[in-house]
Motif scaffolding. Structure first.
Motif, mmCIF file in Angstrom:
data_model
loop_
_atom_site.group_PDB
_atom_site.id
_atom_site.type_symbol
_atom_site.label_atom_id
_atom_site.label_comp_id
_atom_site.label_asym_id
_atom_site.label_seq_id
_atom_site.Cartn_x
_atom_site.Cartn_y
_atom_site.Cartn_z
ATOM 1 N N ILE A 136 0.746 -1.067 0.158
ATOM 2 C CA ILE A 136 -0.138 -0.122 -0.678
ATOM 3 C C ILE A 136 1.051 1.525 0.012
ATOM 4 O O ILE A 136 1.363 1.610 0.805
ATOM 5 N N ARG A 137 0.864 1.825 -0.946
ATOM 6 C CA ARG A 137 1.376 3.409 -0.914
ATOM 7 C C ARG A 137 0.488 4.858 -1.802
ATOM 8 O O ARG A 137 -0.555 4.227 -2.016
ATOM 9 N N ARG A 138 0.765 5.748 -1.078
ATOM 10 C CA ARG A 138 0.104 6.953 -1.766
ATOM 11 C C ARG A 138 0.116 6.881 -2.642
ATOM 12 O O ARG A 138 0.404 6.908 -3.352
ATOM 13 N N LYS A 139 -0.740 8.079 -2.801
ATOM 14 C CA LYS A 139 -1.056 7.666 -5.307
ATOM 15 C C LYS A 139 -0.861 8.772 -5.216
ATOM 16 O O LYS A 139 -0.390 9.807 -4.713
ATOM 17 N N VAL A 140 0.476 9.594 -6.341
ATOM 18 C CA VAL A 140 0.307 10.123 -6.895
ATOM 19 C C VAL A 140 0.234 11.117 -8.141
ATOM 20 O O VAL A 140 -0.083 9.843 -9.020
ATOM 21 N N ASP A 141 0.078 11.973 -8.179
ATOM 22 C CA ASP A 141 -1.017 12.628 -9.259
ATOM 23 C C ASP A 141 0.777 12.865 -10.458
ATOM 24 O O ASP A 141 1.198 13.577 -10.192
ATOM 25 N N GLU A 142 1.157 11.899 -11.442
ATOM 26 C CA GLU A 142 2.394 12.797 -12.023
ATOM 27 C C GLU A 142 2.347 13.591 -12.561
ATOM 28 O O GLU A 142 2.726 14.470 -12.339
ATOM 29 N N GLY A 143 0.969 14.489 -13.602
ATOM 30 C CA GLY A 143 0.295 14.956 -14.488
ATOM 31 C C GLY A 143 0.949 16.222 -12.797
ATOM 32 O O GLY A 143 1.409 17.525 -13.902
ATOM 33 N N ALA A 144 0.071 16.643 -11.779
ATOM 34 C CA ALA A 144 0.315 17.761 -11.029
ATOM 35 C C ALA A 144 1.200 17.867 -10.353
ATOM 36 O O ALA A 144 1.613 18.836 -9.763
ATOM 37 N N ARG A 145 2.296 16.696 -10.276
ATOM 38 C CA ARG A 145 3.296 16.296 -9.650
ATOM 39 C C ARG A 145 3.081 16.775 -8.178
ATOM 40 O O ARG A 145 3.701 17.226 -6.856
ATOM 41 N N VAL A 146 1.796 15.692 -7.632
ATOM 42 C CA VAL A 146 0.554 16.000 -6.142
ATOM 43 C C VAL A 146 0.884 14.732 -5.673
ATOM 44 O O VAL A 146 0.776 13.965 -5.902
ATOM 45 N N VAL A 147 1.322 14.739 -4.097
ATOM 46 C CA VAL A 147 0.849 13.454 -3.519
ATOM 47 C C VAL A 147 -0.393 13.013 -2.982
ATOM 48 O O VAL A 147 -1.039 14.466 -2.297
ATOM 49 N N MET A 148 -1.555 12.859 -4.101
ATOM 50 C CA MET A 148 -2.437 12.346 -2.927
ATOM 51 C C MET A 148 -2.721 12.565 -1.526
ATOM 52 O O MET A 148 -1.978 12.332 -1.060
ATOM 53 N N GLY A 149 -4.596 12.837 -1.237
ATOM 54 C CA GLY A 149 -4.475 12.911 0.253
ATOM 55 C C GLY A 149 -4.924 11.020 0.698
ATOM 56 O O GLY A 149 -4.885 10.694 -0.084
ATOM 57 N N ARG A 150 -5.161 11.059 1.963
ATOM 58 C CA ARG A 150 -4.782 9.631 2.408
ATOM 59 C C ARG A 150 -6.089 8.575 1.793
ATOM 60 O O ARG A 150 -5.999 7.651 1.861
ATOM 61 N N ASP A 151 -7.346 9.296 0.851
ATOM 62 C CA ASP A 151 -8.345 9.182 0.821
ATOM 63 C C ASP A 151 -8.155 8.823 -0.574
ATOM 64 O O ASP A 151 -8.887 7.432 -0.981
ATOM 65 N N VAL A 152 -7.233 8.440 -0.902
ATOM 66 C CA VAL A 152 -6.963 7.632 -2.338
ATOM 67 C C VAL A 152 -5.519 7.409 -2.066
ATOM 68 O O VAL A 152 -4.666 8.231 -2.218
#
Length: 227
Positions: free
Chosen positions: A168-184
């Motif tokens: 289980i890992r944090r979700k990374v939005d590569e396009g926006a270069r952000v780590v998503m919150g823990r809900d995703v």
């Protein structure tokens, strides 16, 4: 390693994006989407509210397939100092024996201390004796509240190394270069491991974590920029 069914075991690593859909109580709403197809793979609901599976036992959680079929039912075993949970195949019936149990590794340390998952006899007929020896006891290392942990199968009696069967890992939005919150977050399921069973472990970990998943709000509840 089929536990719920062969159809949930892939010859290649399977990646699921898991989204928490409700915050009324831990674990009462999840949706998991297949990274490759984008389609709904699993969802979870709380029994006793008229949702899927046809059961009405308050406080039980149902892991459902995309069509709403009950795959695994989990419920807390009381009393239990270690937060012990039990899982049953399908929609649990009275008198049915559990397929697995899960608990905190230690009373101290909370959810960050990890967890232990034990497959209970009788094991599914799909297990060979070799697989059963390695899969009777799984451990969860790391912190589920921080969405950074892995499910590890110990060495088989015949030797070999411990294997990471899910992560289980944090979700990374590569396009926006952000780590998503823990809900995703991302659930990676190793080749040959049962994805439905891996998702059932996620439900239990969320229950064990409880309010800890909402503690230390700060950066954990916000998106963090990647530079």
């Amino acid at each position: 390693m089929a536990i719920v069914g062969e159809e949930y075991c892939s010859a290649e690593e399977r990646v699921l994006t898991v989204r928490k859909t409700s915050h009324f109580s831990p674990g009462d709403g999840f949706a998991a989407y297949d990274h490759r197809t984008g389609g709904l793979a699993f969802r979870a609901d709380t029994y006793g509210r008229g949702h899927g599976g046809g059961a009405a036992y308050a406080g039980e959680l149902a892991l459902l397939g995309p069509a709403g079929e009950a795959l695994i039912t989990v419920r807390r075993r009381r009393p239990s100092l270690h937060q012990r949970w039990e899982g049953y195949l399908g929609a649990r019936a009275d008198g049915q024996k559990p397929l697995f149990s899960a608990r905190r590794s230690s009373i101290l340390g909370g959810a960050a201390a990890g967890a232990v998952v034990e497959l209970l006899a009788p094991l599914p007929a799909s297990f060979s004796s070799t697989h059963a020896a390695a899969a009777e006891l799984l451990r969860v290392d790391g912190s589920f509240p921080r969405r950074c942990c892995r499910v590890v199968a110990p060495k088989a009696e015949s030797g070999g190394e411990a294997a990471v069967v899910a992560e289980i890992r944090r979700k990374v939005d590569e396009g926006a270069r952000v780590v998503m919150g823990r809900d995703v977050f991302v659930l990676r399921v190793g080749a040959g491991f049962d994805a439905a069973f891996a998702m059932a472990i996620v439900l239990v970990l969320d229950q064990i974590a409880g309010d800890e998943a909402d503690g230390n709000a700060g950066e954990e509840t916000n998106r963090a920029m990647i530079w």
